[in-house]
Scaffold this motif. Sequence first.
Motif, PDB file in Angstrom:
ATOM      1  N   ARG A  38       0.848  -1.197   0.000  1.00  0.00           N
ATOM      2  CA  ARG A  38       0.000   0.000   0.000  1.00  0.00           C
ATOM      3  C   ARG A  38       0.884   1.246   0.000  1.00  0.00           C
ATOM      4  N   THR A  39       2.038   1.143  -0.641  1.00  0.00           N
ATOM      5  CA  THR A  39       3.033   2.210  -0.567  1.00  0.00           C
ATOM      6  C   THR A  39       3.427   2.772  -1.920  1.00  0.00           C
ATOM      7  N   GLU A  40       2.970   2.195  -3.023  1.00  0.00           N
ATOM      8  CA  GLU A  40       3.469   2.550  -4.348  1.00  0.00           C
ATOM      9  C   GLU A  40       2.883   3.888  -4.809  1.00  0.00           C
ATOM     10  N   VAL A  41       3.747   4.818  -5.143  1.00  0.00           N
ATOM     11  CA  VAL A  41       3.293   6.133  -5.592  1.00  0.00           C
ATOM     12  C   VAL A  41       2.419   5.979  -6.838  1.00  0.00           C
ATOM     13  N   GLY A  42       1.235   6.565  -6.816  1.00  0.00           N
ATOM     14  CA  GLY A  42       0.299   6.454  -7.924  1.00  0.00           C
ATOM     15  C   GLY A  42      -0.632   5.274  -7.814  1.00  0.00           C
ATOM     16  N   GLY A  43      -0.354   4.334  -6.902  1.00  0.00           N
ATOM     17  CA  GLY A  43      -1.205   3.161  -6.748  1.00  0.00           C
ATOM     18  C   GLY A  43      -2.559   3.518  -6.175  1.00  0.00           C
ATOM     19  N   CYS A  44      -3.600   2.934  -6.735  1.00  0.00           N
ATOM     20  CA  CYS A  44      -4.952   3.287  -6.296  1.00  0.00           C
ATOM     21  C   CYS A  44      -5.310   2.694  -4.941  1.00  0.00           C
ATOM     22  N   ALA A  45      -4.561   1.687  -4.452  1.00  0.00           N
ATOM     23  CA  ALA A  45      -4.775   1.159  -3.108  1.00  0.00           C
ATOM     24  C   ALA A  45      -3.744   1.701  -2.120  1.00  0.00           C
ATOM     25  N   THR A  46      -2.980   2.690  -2.544  1.00  0.00           N
ATOM     26  CA  THR A  46      -1.949   3.266  -1.689  1.00  0.00           C
ATOM     27  C   THR A  46      -2.573   4.158  -0.619  1.00  0.00           C
ATOM     28  N   CYS A  47      -2.042   4.057   0.589  1.00  0.00           N
ATOM     29  CA  CYS A  47      -2.545   4.852   1.710  1.00  0.00           C
ATOM     30  C   CYS A  47      -1.424   5.019   2.724  1.00  0.00           C
ATOM     31  N   GLY A  48      -1.692   5.734   3.783  1.00  0.00           N
ATOM     32  CA  GLY A  48      -0.764   5.819   4.891  1.00  0.00           C
ATOM     33  C   GLY A  48      -1.049   4.759   5.933  1.00  0.00           C
ATOM     34  N   TRP A  49      -2.331   4.523   6.187  1.00  0.00           N
ATOM     35  CA  TRP A  49      -2.795   3.524   7.134  1.00  0.00           C
ATOM     36  C   TRP A  49      -4.061   2.882   6.571  1.00  0.00           C
ATOM     37  N   ASP A  50      -4.336   1.646   6.975  1.00  0.00           N
ATOM     38  CA  ASP A  50      -5.580   1.019   6.540  1.00  0.00           C
ATOM     39  C   ASP A  50      -6.695   1.377   7.498  1.00  0.00           C
ATOM     40  N   ASP A  51      -7.841   0.729   7.372  1.00  0.00           N
ATOM     41  CA  ASP A  51      -9.007   1.078   8.185  1.00  0.00           C
ATOM     42  C   ASP A  51      -8.962   0.492   9.591  1.00  0.00           C
ATOM     43  N   GLU A  52      -7.858  -0.172   9.942  1.00  0.00           N
ATOM     44  CA  GLU A  52      -7.618  -0.589  11.318  1.00  0.00           C
ATOM     45  C   GLU A  52      -6.419   0.154  11.898  1.00  0.00           C
ATOM     46  N   ALA A  53      -6.026   1.249  11.226  1.00  0.00           N
ATOM     47  CA  ALA A  53      -4.895   2.082  11.642  1.00  0.00           C
ATOM     48  C   ALA A  53      -3.583   1.300  11.645  1.00  0.00           C
ATOM     49  N   VAL A  54      -3.449   0.365  10.719  1.00  0.00           N
ATOM     50  CA  VAL A  54      -2.192  -0.351  10.504  1.00  0.00           C
ATOM     51  C   VAL A  54      -1.401   0.410   9.445  1.00  0.00           C
ATOM     52  N   PRO A  55      -0.157   0.788   9.721  1.00  0.00           N
ATOM     53  CA  PRO A  55       0.598   1.580   8.743  1.00  0.00           C
ATOM     54  C   PRO A  55       0.923   0.769   7.500  1.00  0.00           C
ATOM     55  N   ALA A  56       0.979   1.453   6.371  1.00  0.00           N
ATOM     56  CA  ALA A  56       1.238   0.810   5.086  1.00  0.00           C
ATOM     57  C   ALA A  56       2.684   0.336   5.003  1.00  0.00           C
ATOM     58  N   PHE A  57       2.880  -0.812   4.346  1.00  0.00           N
ATOM     59  CA  PHE A  57       4.218  -1.326   4.063  1.00  0.00           C
ATOM     60  C   PHE A  57       4.105  -2.269   2.877  1.00  0.00           C
ATOM     61  N   GLU A  58       5.174  -2.991   2.542  1.00  0.00           N
ATOM     62  CA  GLU A  58       5.121  -3.943   1.450  1.00  0.00           C
ATOM     63  C   GLU A  58       5.694  -5.281   1.907  1.00  0.00           C
ATOM     64  N   TRP A  59       5.263  -6.346   1.268  1.00  0.00           N
ATOM     65  CA  TRP A  59       5.724  -7.682   1.634  1.00  0.00           C
ATOM     66  C   TRP A  59       5.627  -8.588   0.405  1.00  0.00           C
TER      67      TRP A  59
END
Length: 549
Positions: free
Chosen positions: A358-379
Amino acid sequence: MRQPTTRLPRAVNHHRVVVDPTRRDFLRTSGALGVSAAALAAGAGQWACGSAGEPSVADPAERELALLALDEATGAGARYADVRVSRHWFESVRTREEQITGVNFTESYGIGVRARVGGSWGFAGTRDLTPDAVAAAARSATAVAAANDRLAPQTTELAPVEAYPNAAWETPHEIDPFDVPLEEKAAALFDGSRAALAVDGVQFVSGSLSAVKERRLVATSEGSLVQQTFIRQNPGMTITAVSSDRSDFQSRVSDVAAAARGWEYIAGLDLPSQATRWAEEAVMKLSAPSVDPGTWDLVLHPSNLWLTIHESIAHPTELDRALGYEANYAGTSFLAPPADVLNSTRLGPDFMTFMGNRTEVGGCATCGWDDEAVPAFEWPIIDDGIFVNYQTTREQAAWISEQTGMTRSQGCAYGQNWASIPFQRMPNVSLMPGEAPLTEEEVIAQTDHGIFIEGDGSYSIDQQRYNAQFAGQAFWEIRNGRKHQMLRDVAYVMRTPDFWNSLAVLGGPETYWLGATLGDAKGQPGQANAVSHGCPTALFRDATIINTA
């Protein structure tokens, strides 16, 4: 000339976290918050994003309503609760040649409360933002959760997450598309239409531009309060050529993607030059020979491959589908059960890696946090060709922790709007480019008998994401390592593991491009999620090609 690829960084995110020195004030709730109608009206009017690079902070009236909802839910017996105050703004303009055929504008504003009693969920939402209505919604969500837990008690614990008591994020952008006059948006489509109509044989051109903005405040009973603003845009054109004797027509749909970017993205597309290319290809389709079905090598441009990724990799790696909790819209998954497939199933060659993020610049699912306040990262989802992980929420993390070694959520909780309960939704799922800096032409050069496909078209896939068929927009026969002639009536059929294991060559970073959809449906009642999938140009060996005529 073909459309230039858009190279985007794959793991860039912009957080602003401000730790509130008076966190006790956040955790202290009050049954009499005194939110006046005037304050609510003022909050409703504060819709503009902050300046570029400076995310908006939480509106005080919305913050107080969120605290009230948390207080009412926990006071009614919820062991955990989260709240979303969100306002959605949608605008679209549609054109035909040089006339506006439709304009649509909608706005929605409300609050949704999710409560957990025992291990079960309840949800309620309201567009009535008076304190009494918000409190009633919170109590209702808790009552539903309690009833669910009596009927079917659940024991799963939520994965731990750090609290973010005062955090903000917004889509990186320079120009807010909602500050751009409708006339300017229509003019951009008209410019593309004129360029397409200048190509002999083109008779019809339709265009569309849509923009979405959302201001979303998420608060949790564990102490997080996150304000985010999302901006997404979706351009499109369809160009139709008609034969001189009126016996045939062929269309070319544009292959520009939706993106989480500002108006500068649309302004930089150079629609006239791209429309000229699409128009020329529509005309070429009229005289193109129909494909000979059989076995061909297949070179896929990212504007085609992104959809194949979405259907055959991203959907089957949703954990709720694999476990049978979800089957709406896209069925379940062949990647099940987790204990049998994780870390042992080869889905591609050892140079194939898919990342969820959820970290890719321009990505439509990109955010800072999800709806449970979990910070964005990649895996990694597929690492060196081996399937290693699913997409999870805080509730789901424990279901596969033994196989993955991960105890944290991957930040995949999302609800479409204030009226929708958050559940597991797809992040950006992207195929990483090859290490060698191969250009598109160099990838094409590695086959003497192949077909190059650009753009996405019709598709079908079975309910376990196993057998599928995909078409496209423009098809080129490859002879002796070069494009030879345009073809038509092309589709490829595939069995997911076989297809991805036939991957032979990956283009380099300069061929990487993000495809996207703003309407990935899931759930019952249904919800839509915006998501992007990045990938390079790629070569697959010995694909089965059918003739769709």
